[in-house]
Write a protein that holds these residues in place. Structure first.
Motif, PDB file in Angstrom:
ATOM      1  N   VAL A   1       0.613  -1.461   0.328  1.00 10.49           N
ATOM      2  CA  VAL A   1       0.343  -0.535  -0.004  1.00 10.49           C
ATOM      3  C   VAL A   1       0.843   1.190   0.026  1.00 10.49           C
ATOM      4  CG1 VAL A   1      -1.618   1.177   1.104  1.00 10.49           C
ATOM      5  CG2 VAL A   1      -1.732  -1.209   1.227  1.00 10.49           C
ATOM      6  N   GLN A   2       0.687   2.111  -0.513  1.00 11.28           N
ATOM      7  CA  GLN A   2       1.445   3.039  -0.946  1.00 11.28           C
ATOM      8  C   GLN A   2       0.892   4.692  -1.032  1.00 11.28           C
ATOM      9  OE1 GLN A   2       3.202   3.566  -4.752  1.00 11.28           O
ATOM     10  NE2 GLN A   2       5.465   2.191  -4.398  1.00 11.28           N
ATOM     11  N   LYS A   3       1.067   5.135   0.461  1.00 10.78           N
ATOM     12  CA  LYS A   3       0.058   6.897   0.390  1.00 10.78           C
ATOM     13  C   LYS A   3       1.164   8.031  -0.361  1.00 10.78           C
ATOM     14  CE  LYS A   3      -1.513  10.665   2.348  1.00 10.78           C
ATOM     15  NZ  LYS A   3      -0.423  11.359   3.265  1.00 10.78           N
ATOM     16  N   TYR A   4       0.135   8.810  -0.862  1.00 10.92           N
ATOM     17  CA  TYR A   4       0.845  10.136  -1.694  1.00 10.92           C
ATOM     18  C   TYR A   4       0.269  11.091  -0.679  1.00 10.92           C
ATOM     19  CZ  TYR A   4       3.489   6.647  -4.504  1.00 10.92           C
ATOM     20  OH  TYR A   4       4.720   6.153  -4.625  1.00 10.92           O
ATOM     21  N   GLY A   5       1.277  12.308   0.239  1.00 10.48           N
ATOM     22  CA  GLY A   5       0.726  13.549   0.706  1.00 10.48           C
ATOM     23  C   GLY A   5       0.048  14.224  -0.618  1.00 10.48           C
ATOM     24  N   GLY A   6      -0.513  15.390  -0.105  1.00 13.13           N
ATOM     25  CA  GLY A   6      -0.856  15.923  -0.763  1.00 13.13           C
ATOM     26  C   GLY A   6       0.165  17.049  -1.348  1.00 13.13           C
ATOM     27  N   THR A   7       1.334  17.425  -1.126  1.00  9.49           N
ATOM     28  CA  THR A   7       2.124  17.865  -1.710  1.00  9.49           C
ATOM     29  C   THR A   7       3.230  16.847  -3.094  1.00  9.49           C
ATOM     30  OG1 THR A   7       3.507  18.585   0.380  1.00  9.49           O
ATOM     31  CG2 THR A   7       3.950  19.259  -1.130  1.00  9.49           C
TER      32      THR A   7
ATOM     33  N   ASN B   1       4.767  12.328 -11.984  1.00  4.90           N
ATOM     34  CA  ASN B   1       5.979  11.284 -11.062  1.00  4.90           C
ATOM     35  C   ASN B   1       5.306  10.380 -10.245  1.00  4.90           C
ATOM     36  OD1 ASN B   1       8.927  11.627  -9.688  1.00  4.90           O
ATOM     37  ND2 ASN B   1       7.379  12.336  -8.301  1.00  4.90           N
ATOM     38  N   VAL B   2       4.392  10.374  -9.484  1.00  5.90           N
ATOM     39  CA  VAL B   2       3.705   9.642  -8.293  1.00  5.90           C
ATOM     40  C   VAL B   2       3.396   8.220  -9.553  1.00  5.90           C
ATOM     41  CG1 VAL B   2       1.693   8.920  -7.236  1.00  5.90           C
ATOM     42  CG2 VAL B   2       2.903  10.917  -7.000  1.00  5.90           C
ATOM     43  N   ALA B   3       3.011   8.677 -11.009  1.00  2.00           N
ATOM     44  CA  ALA B   3       2.570   7.790 -12.158  1.00  2.00           C
ATOM     45  C   ALA B   3       3.686   6.719 -12.273  1.00  2.00           C
ATOM     46  CB  ALA B   3       1.892   8.447 -13.031  1.00  2.00           C
ATOM     47  N   GLU B   4       4.706   7.150 -12.583  1.00  3.04           N
ATOM     48  CA  GLU B   4       6.359   7.025 -12.461  1.00  3.04           C
ATOM     49  C   GLU B   4       6.457   5.970 -11.468  1.00  3.04           C
ATOM     50  OE1 GLU B   4       8.201   7.124 -15.842  1.00  3.04           O
ATOM     51  OE2 GLU B   4       7.315   8.651 -16.088  1.00  3.04           O
ATOM     52  N   ARG B   5       6.353   6.114 -10.479  1.00  2.00           N
ATOM     53  CA  ARG B   5       6.870   5.665  -9.218  1.00  2.00           C
ATOM     54  C   ARG B   5       5.782   4.503  -8.869  1.00  2.00           C
ATOM     55  NH1 ARG B   5      10.025   7.199  -4.323  1.00  2.00           N
ATOM     56  NH2 ARG B   5      11.035   8.977  -5.268  1.00  2.00           N
ATOM     57  N   VAL B   6       4.703   4.484  -9.107  1.00  2.00           N
ATOM     58  CA  VAL B   6       3.575   3.243  -8.752  1.00  2.00           C
ATOM     59  C   VAL B   6       3.646   1.738 -10.040  1.00  2.00           C
ATOM     60  CG1 VAL B   6       0.988   2.340  -8.509  1.00  2.00           C
ATOM     61  CG2 VAL B   6       1.780   4.653  -7.820  1.00  2.00           C
ATOM     62  N   ALA B   7       4.072   3.250 -11.130  1.00  2.89           N
ATOM     63  CA  ALA B   7       4.641   1.418 -12.164  1.00  2.89           C
ATOM     64  C   ALA B   7       5.769   1.156 -12.621  1.00  2.89           C
ATOM     65  CB  ALA B   7       4.731   2.952 -13.599  1.00  2.89           C
ATOM     66  N   ARG B   8       7.059   1.619 -11.756  1.00  2.02           N
ATOM     67  CA  ARG B   8       7.917   0.876 -11.315  1.00  2.02           C
ATOM     68  C   ARG B   8       7.560  -0.544 -10.318  1.00  2.02           C
ATOM     69  NH1 ARG B   8      12.169   3.815  -8.305  1.00  2.02           N
ATOM     70  NH2 ARG B   8      11.025   6.038  -8.934  1.00  2.02           N
ATOM     71  N   ALA B   9       7.090   0.655  -9.273  1.00  4.34           N
ATOM     72  CA  ALA B   9       6.944  -0.861  -8.258  1.00  4.34           C
ATOM     73  C   ALA B   9       5.992  -1.963  -8.539  1.00  4.34           C
ATOM     74  CB  ALA B   9       5.885  -0.248  -7.145  1.00  4.34           C
TER      75      ALA B   9
ATOM     76  N   ALA C   1      -8.281   9.836  -9.037  1.00  2.00           N
ATOM     77  CA  ALA C   1      -8.829  10.041 -10.804  1.00  2.00           C
ATOM     78  C   ALA C   1      -7.927  10.329 -11.911  1.00  2.00           C
ATOM     79  CB  ALA C   1     -10.830  10.261 -10.546  1.00  2.00           C
ATOM     80  N   LEU C   2      -7.317  11.377 -11.439  1.00  2.00           N
ATOM     81  CA  LEU C   2      -6.073  11.784 -12.578  1.00  2.00           C
ATOM     82  C   LEU C   2      -5.079  11.010 -13.054  1.00  2.00           C
ATOM     83  CD1 LEU C   2      -6.324  15.151 -11.784  1.00  2.00           C
ATOM     84  CD2 LEU C   2      -6.995  14.723 -13.823  1.00  2.00           C
ATOM     85  N   LEU C   3      -4.883  10.258 -11.158  1.00  2.00           N
ATOM     86  CA  LEU C   3      -3.791   9.515 -11.269  1.00  2.00           C
ATOM     87  C   LEU C   3      -4.041   7.668 -11.969  1.00  2.00           C
ATOM     88  CD1 LEU C   3      -0.652   8.404 -10.177  1.00  2.00           C
ATOM     89  CD2 LEU C   3      -2.564   7.874  -7.953  1.00  2.00           C
ATOM     90  N   ALA C   4      -5.085   7.576 -11.681  1.00  3.74           N
ATOM     91  CA  ALA C   4      -6.041   6.152 -12.338  1.00  3.74           C
ATOM     92  C   ALA C   4      -5.781   6.267 -13.629  1.00  3.74           C
ATOM     93  CB  ALA C   4      -7.124   5.820 -12.474  1.00  3.74           C
ATOM     94  N   ILE C   5      -5.970   8.013 -14.268  1.00  2.00           N
ATOM     95  CA  ILE C   5      -5.773   8.336 -15.657  1.00  2.00           C
ATOM     96  C   ILE C   5      -4.564   8.091 -16.518  1.00  2.00           C
ATOM     97  CG2 ILE C   5      -6.270   9.836 -17.521  1.00  2.00           C
ATOM     98  CD1 ILE C   5      -8.408  10.631 -15.964  1.00  2.00           C
ATOM     99  N   ALA C   6      -3.359   8.956 -15.085  1.00  2.00           N
ATOM    100  CA  ALA C   6      -2.253   9.160 -15.811  1.00  2.00           C
ATOM    101  C   ALA C   6      -1.674   7.366 -16.138  1.00  2.00           C
ATOM    102  CB  ALA C   6      -1.674   9.856 -14.805  1.00  2.00           C
ATOM    103  N   LEU C   7      -2.023   6.305 -15.346  1.00  2.00           N
ATOM    104  CA  LEU C   7      -0.790   4.602 -15.003  1.00  2.00           C
ATOM    105  C   LEU C   7      -2.468   4.133 -16.385  1.00  2.00           C
ATOM    106  CD1 LEU C   7      -1.401   3.737 -11.569  1.00  2.00           C
ATOM    107  CD2 LEU C   7       0.177   4.094 -13.143  1.00  2.00           C
ATOM    108  N   GLU C   8      -3.522   4.153 -16.193  1.00  2.00           N
ATOM    109  CA  GLU C   8      -3.782   3.938 -17.833  1.00  2.00           C
ATOM    110  C   GLU C   8      -2.894   3.867 -18.851  1.00  2.00           C
ATOM    111  OE1 GLU C   8      -6.355   1.256 -18.435  1.00  2.00           O
ATOM    112  OE2 GLU C   8      -6.208   1.193 -16.670  1.00  2.00           O
TER     113      GLU C   8
ATOM    114  N   SER D   1      10.278   9.952   0.976  1.00  3.55           N
ATOM    115  CA  SER D   1       9.701  11.500   0.385  1.00  3.55           C
ATOM    116  C   SER D   1       9.752  11.039  -1.433  1.00  3.55           C
ATOM    117  CB  SER D   1      10.919  12.248  -0.301  1.00  3.55           C
ATOM    118  OG  SER D   1      11.032  12.958  -1.190  1.00  3.55           O
ATOM    119  N   SER D   2       9.081  11.207  -1.573  1.00  2.00           N
ATOM    120  CA  SER D   2       8.323  11.380  -3.194  1.00  2.00           C
ATOM    121  C   SER D   2       9.405  11.932  -3.964  1.00  2.00           C
ATOM    122  CB  SER D   2       6.462  11.090  -3.614  1.00  2.00           C
ATOM    123  OG  SER D   2       6.762  12.828  -3.397  1.00  2.00           O
TER     124      SER D   2
END
Ligand code: ASP
Ligand code: MG
Length: 401
Positions: A4-10, A20-28, A78-85, A229-230
């Motif tokens: 489980v990864q959690k990304y904060g507001g910043t 950038n978060v999408a890249e990290r998620v994709a990598r994992a 929703a934005l993160l899911a769109i970016a990942l797709e 840190s992200s």
């Protein structure tokens, strides 16, 4: 592994950062892990929504506030899911309700009661990354609730607990928990590991990293947290159950709390029940009392001192004023702060407190009150020496080594 990864507001505070978060998620994901990602609203978004509401009302309905505030997290999910797709990583965004997060009925500060992970588990089986909108759930009446400020951390820990995840990684713009505030002591070091209990005692040091309530929940559910840190590849700090060998380290960190005020009551009539009466009245006013000291009495009179958050001083004055028949005199001092030395090693080593006292003595800092627990020594001192005390204690316990 199930992570489980959690990304904060910043960390999701702009479209480029979500990318950038999408890249990290994709990598994992490519490394072969199953992933559930919990997101906060973009930084500043929740405050902006609160301000919008205040344009119309000073006392907006709490149900409507939950409708409003829960939207911030849905946007990022929703934005993160769109970016990942778009990157070819199958993903699906879920609200708190869709993720099975059930809470009690209290709007705007609901507690999570249980999580039904079935929907998340189904989508994991489908090979998807699940992106959960943090900070929200659903109550038994089907109403949207939110979990209180900073509540996305709580969502992440609860989801990790329900899924028996292998790890719960909490990303912010800080790369972990430090031995003390680096703005006060530049030699502060990032800790590799800290126990739940130490983290709770050092709440002020971890405040930017993790919400305290989520640490309590992690302790209860046995969820291992990694604060990272992200914005970097640094290792982060593990927050978990105390481990063997930890007691070899005397002290883990030094915290400073400037939001303290001291109340001293002199010549208090010493009869059974007087403390109960005073502190019940304070409790009824929701005034949080921290340290309490009562001296041995003489001539049927005693002195009492205690500390409260500075912001509650005016209310405390009013309440205690009601006891003027039983109390000879009272003083209030806002110019105090609390310095705490924290470490599980204290349980098995003697002299930890003595070293704290002699360190302050050497620097001519007078200690006005002391309280201790198994893993903490807290001292109330004059506010103007707070930062000096932190630096000299940090040195005395060699936390920079
Ligand atoms: N967006 C919510 C807040 O700002 C929850 C969170 O970020 O954890 O408090
Ligand atoms: Mg936050």
């Amino acid at each position: 592994m199930l992570i489980v990864q959690k990304y904060g507001g910043t960390s999701v505070g702009g479209l480029d950062r979500i990318a950038n978060v999408a890249e990290r998620v994709a990598r994992a994901k490519k490394e072969g892990n199953d992933l559930v990602v919990v997101v906060s609203a973009m930084s500043g978004e929740t405050n902006k929504l609160i301000e919008y509401a205040s344009y119309f009302s000073k006392t907006p309905s709490r149900r409507e506030m939950d409708m409003l505030l829960s939207s911030g997290e849905r946007v990022t999910a929703a934005l993160l899911a769109i970016a990942l797709e778009e990157m070819g990583v199958p993903a699906i965004a879920m609200t708190g309700r869709q993720a099975g997060i059930r809470t009690d009925a209290s709007h705007t500060f609901a507690r999570i009661e249980e999580i039904d992970p079935a929907a998340i588990q189904d989508e994991i089986k489908n090979g998807k990354v699940i992106v959960v909108a943090g900070f929200q759930g659903i109550n038994e009446h089907g109403q949207v609730t939110t979990l209180g400020r900073g509540g996305s951390d709580l969502s992440a820990v609860a989801v990790a607990g329900a899924l028996h995840a292998d790890a719960c990684e909490i990303y912010s713009d800080v790369d972990g928990v430090y031995t003390t505030d680096p703005r006060i002591e530049p030699k502060a070091k990032k800790m590799d590991f800290i126990s739940y209990d130490e983290m709770l005692e050092l709440a002020s040091l971890g405040a930017k990293v993790l919400q305290s309530r989520s640490v309590e929940l992690a302790k209860k559910l046995g969820v291992k947290i990694v604060a990272k840190s992200s914005f970097s590849e640094a290792e982060g700090t593990i927050i978990a159950k105390e481990q063997e060998g930890m007691e070899e380290v005397l002290v883990s960190g030094i915290a400073l709390d400037k939001n303290q005020a001291r109340v001293t009551l002199r010549k208090v009539v010493d009869r059974p029940g007087i403390a109960a009466e005073i502190f019940t009245v304070l409790a009824n006013e929701q005034i949080n009392v921290d340290m309490i000291i009562q001296n041995a009495s003489s001539d049927g009179m005693t002195n009492m001192g205690f500390t409260i958050p500075q912001s509650e001083l005016e209310r405390a004055k009013k309440v205690i004023g009601g006891f003027n028949k039983d109390i000879g005199g009272m003083d209030f001092d806002e110019n105090v702060c609390k310095v705490s030395v924290v470490g599980v090693g204290m349980r098995s080593h003697s002299g930890v407190a003595a070293l704290a006292f002699s360190t302050l003595a050497k620097n001519n800092i007078n200690i006005e009150m002391i309280s201790t627990s198994e893993i903490k020594v807290s001292m109330i001192i004059n506010e103007k020496y707070g930062e000096l005390a932190v630096r000299t204690l940090h040195d005395a316990y060699q936390l920079d080594k």
